[in-house]
Design a protein around this motif. Structure first.
Motif, PDB file in Angstrom:
ATOM      1  N   ASN A  68       0.863  -1.124  -0.132  1.00 53.73           N
ATOM      2  CA  ASN A  68      -0.067   0.110   0.102  1.00 53.73           C
ATOM      3  C   ASN A  68       0.776   1.259   0.023  1.00 53.73           C
ATOM      4  O   ASN A  68       1.825   1.280   0.765  1.00 53.73           O
ATOM      5  CB  ASN A  68      -0.935  -0.035   1.321  1.00 53.73           C
ATOM      6  CG  ASN A  68      -1.859  -1.163   1.202  1.00 53.73           C
ATOM      7  OD1 ASN A  68      -2.504  -1.585   0.281  1.00 53.73           O
ATOM      8  ND2 ASN A  68      -2.294  -1.733   2.341  1.00 53.73           N
ATOM      9  N   GLY A  69       0.449   2.286  -0.819  1.00 56.62           N
ATOM     10  CA  GLY A  69       1.237   3.402  -0.824  1.00 56.62           C
ATOM     11  C   GLY A  69       0.250   4.599  -0.747  1.00 56.62           C
ATOM     12  O   GLY A  69      -0.820   4.578  -0.983  1.00 56.62           O
ATOM     13  N   ASP A  71       0.196   8.835  -1.057  1.00 59.20           N
ATOM     14  CA  ASP A  71       0.908  10.214  -1.854  1.00 59.20           C
ATOM     15  C   ASP A  71       0.403  11.331  -0.855  1.00 59.20           C
ATOM     16  O   ASP A  71      -0.691  11.884  -0.783  1.00 59.20           O
ATOM     17  CB  ASP A  71       0.273  10.545  -3.124  1.00 59.20           C
ATOM     18  CG  ASP A  71       0.996  11.670  -3.974  1.00 59.20           C
ATOM     19  OD1 ASP A  71       1.898  12.252  -3.146  1.00 59.20           O
ATOM     20  OD2 ASP A  71       0.506  11.824  -5.035  1.00 59.20           O
ATOM     21  N   CYS A  74      -1.093  15.217  -2.014  1.00 57.80           N
ATOM     22  CA  CYS A  74      -1.226  14.856  -3.562  1.00 57.80           C
ATOM     23  C   CYS A  74      -1.327  15.738  -4.432  1.00 57.80           C
ATOM     24  O   CYS A  74      -1.385  15.560  -5.781  1.00 57.80           O
ATOM     25  CB  CYS A  74      -2.090  13.602  -3.479  1.00 57.80           C
ATOM     26  SG  CYS A  74      -3.943  13.996  -3.369  1.00 57.80           S
ATOM     27  N   THR A  80       0.703  10.052  -7.846  1.00 54.94           N
ATOM     28  CA  THR A  80       0.087   8.777  -7.699  1.00 54.94           C
ATOM     29  C   THR A  80       0.510   7.896  -8.853  1.00 54.94           C
ATOM     30  O   THR A  80       0.391   6.686  -8.348  1.00 54.94           O
ATOM     31  CB  THR A  80      -1.525   8.870  -7.547  1.00 54.94           C
ATOM     32  OG1 THR A  80      -2.052   9.523  -8.590  1.00 54.94           O
ATOM     33  CG2 THR A  80      -2.040   9.571  -6.146  1.00 54.94           C
ATOM     34  N   LEU A  83       3.143   5.762  -7.436  1.00 52.17           N
ATOM     35  CA  LEU A  83       2.942   4.707  -6.568  1.00 52.17           C
ATOM     36  C   LEU A  83       2.136   3.533  -7.203  1.00 52.17           C
ATOM     37  O   LEU A  83       2.300   2.299  -7.001  1.00 52.17           O
ATOM     38  CB  LEU A  83       1.859   5.031  -5.356  1.00 52.17           C
ATOM     39  CG  LEU A  83       2.477   6.261  -4.380  1.00 52.17           C
ATOM     40  CD1 LEU A  83       1.410   6.785  -3.587  1.00 52.17           C
ATOM     41  CD2 LEU A  83       3.833   5.544  -3.791  1.00 52.17           C
ATOM     42  N   ARG A  84       1.271   3.945  -8.383  1.00 52.74           N
ATOM     43  CA  ARG A  84       0.440   2.572  -9.044  1.00 52.74           C
ATOM     44  C   ARG A  84       1.493   2.207  -9.891  1.00 52.74           C
ATOM     45  O   ARG A  84       1.241   0.796 -10.356  1.00 52.74           O
ATOM     46  CB  ARG A  84      -0.405   3.374  -9.882  1.00 52.74           C
ATOM     47  CG  ARG A  84      -1.675   3.958  -9.039  1.00 52.74           C
ATOM     48  CD  ARG A  84      -2.617   4.816  -9.906  1.00 52.74           C
ATOM     49  NE  ARG A  84      -3.181   4.384 -10.889  1.00 52.74           N
ATOM     50  CZ  ARG A  84      -4.455   3.673 -10.801  1.00 52.74           C
ATOM     51  NH1 ARG A  84      -4.909   3.129  -9.459  1.00 52.74           N
ATOM     52  NH2 ARG A  84      -4.787   3.041 -11.930  1.00 52.74           N
ATOM     53  N   CYS A  87       3.502  -0.081  -6.431  1.00 58.99           N
ATOM     54  CA  CYS A  87       2.658  -0.709  -5.252  1.00 58.99           C
ATOM     55  C   CYS A  87       1.949  -1.742  -5.633  1.00 58.99           C
ATOM     56  O   CYS A  87       1.081  -1.473  -6.824  1.00 58.99           O
ATOM     57  CB  CYS A  87       2.178   0.375  -4.571  1.00 58.99           C
ATOM     58  SG  CYS A  87       2.946   1.477  -3.472  1.00 58.99           S
ATOM     59  N   THR A  91      -3.499   2.496  -3.621  1.00 57.42           N
ATOM     60  CA  THR A  91      -2.891   3.600  -3.435  1.00 57.42           C
ATOM     61  C   THR A  91      -3.685   4.847  -3.166  1.00 57.42           C
ATOM     62  O   THR A  91      -4.804   4.686  -3.390  1.00 57.42           O
ATOM     63  CB  THR A  91      -2.368   4.121  -5.112  1.00 57.42           C
ATOM     64  OG1 THR A  91      -1.426   2.986  -5.281  1.00 57.42           O
ATOM     65  CG2 THR A  91      -1.931   5.756  -5.066  1.00 57.42           C
ATOM     66  N   LEU A 123      -7.215   2.895  -6.164  1.00 58.45           N
ATOM     67  CA  LEU A 123      -6.828   4.158  -6.223  1.00 58.45           C
ATOM     68  C   LEU A 123      -7.907   4.899  -5.360  1.00 58.45           C
ATOM     69  O   LEU A 123      -9.077   4.778  -5.754  1.00 58.45           O
ATOM     70  CB  LEU A 123      -6.360   4.801  -7.591  1.00 58.45           C
ATOM     71  CG  LEU A 123      -6.206   6.501  -7.539  1.00 58.45           C
ATOM     72  CD1 LEU A 123      -5.093   6.635  -6.685  1.00 58.45           C
ATOM     73  CD2 LEU A 123      -6.171   6.933  -8.815  1.00 58.45           C
TER      74      LEU A 123
END
Length: 261
Positions: A68-69, A71, A74, A80, A83-84, A87, A91, A123
């Motif tokens: 899991n991430g 931002d 953001c 993001t 992260l996508r 991760c 996200t 997301l």
């Protein structure tokens, strides 16, 4: 500059905020100012360049895996994308501006399929203050932040770092790119000094304050305060972003590893 790139650049500028809109934003609070700027934010120079996002993603791919991430701050969601890419699971983008989050939700990537045919992580967008993150303890494996440093005064950093540490799992990473300061006497040096000086005058005579400074995150102080907050700190050059005349990188990825309690 090629003609196509020139036309794209001019079109982006024409879609950006007017001087009057920027002036209204500058005389607002930070939150309201970004609510006002949000619809045109991605057409300004304040959006984190894709080159910085790409370099960060490359560096982080060698430091995972991550589930899991987060931002942090953001904005309209440019970060993001990093992260996508790195991760495997969820996200989350968090910001205190409802306007920026609305733009992120409207323009963010849809679906879960990666360009390589794999599945993207879920997301979501959360409204919250970085000074009091609305998450439980140990939720994330990775937290990133792009372009938000100037909104935190030096005395606020220990609290910010403590908040990030609380939402990371042991061994989780807090990563953010940090550019080397311009050399004294250069045009960039005087430009940033002038901006910060004007902002200090503005905040001395006008309320509400608008906190945004470019010269308040020196690397030595940031490293020391991350360590005091319970992080191990490593620096990762981002050579894609260029080198200074002495051969040092123009930008590094600062990586704080959450140490056990």
């Amino acid at each position: 500059m090629p003609a196509t790139r020139s036309r794209t650049h001019l079109r982006a500028r024409s879609q950006g905020p007017t001087l009057r809109e920027l002036a209204v934003q500058a005389l607002s609070s930070v939150e309201h100012g970004y609510d006002l700027l949000a619809p045109k934010f991605d057409h300004t120079s304040y959006r984190t360049p894709d080159a910085v996002l790409d370099a960060t993603a490359r560096a982080l791919k060698g430091l995972g895996p991550f589930a899991n991430g987060l931002d942090l701050c953001c904005g309209t969601g440019a970060g993001t994308r990093v992260l996508r890419e790195v991760c495997a699971d969820e996200t989350v983008g968090v910001d205190f501006s409802a306007g920026m989050l609305a733009e992120a939700a409207a323009s963010g990537p849809d679906g879960r399929e990666r360009p390589d045919g794999g599945e993207r992580p879920a997301l979501s967008w959360v409204r919250g203050d970085a000074h009091a993150l609305p998450f439980g303890r140990g939720v994330f494996d990775l937290a990133v932040s792009f372009g938000a440093h100037g909104h935190f005064l030096p005395e606020e950093r220990p609290r910010l770092f403590a908040q990030v540490r609380a939402v990371l799992r042991p061994g989780g990473l807090f990563a953010f790119p940090l550019a080397a300061p311009p050399r004294p006497g250069t045009r960039a040096y005087w430009s940033l000094l002038g901006f910060d000086s004007a902002m200090r005058v503005r905040n001395a005579v006008w309320r509400p304050p608008f906190v945004m400074y470019y010269r308040t995150w020196p690397l030595a102080d940031v490293r020391r305060e991350l360590r005091a907050a319970g992080f191990g700190v490593t620096l990762h050059p981002l050579p894609e972003l260029g080198l200074r005349p002495d051969g040092s990188p123009r930008c590094r990825l600062v990586v704080g590893t959450r140490l056990p309690d």
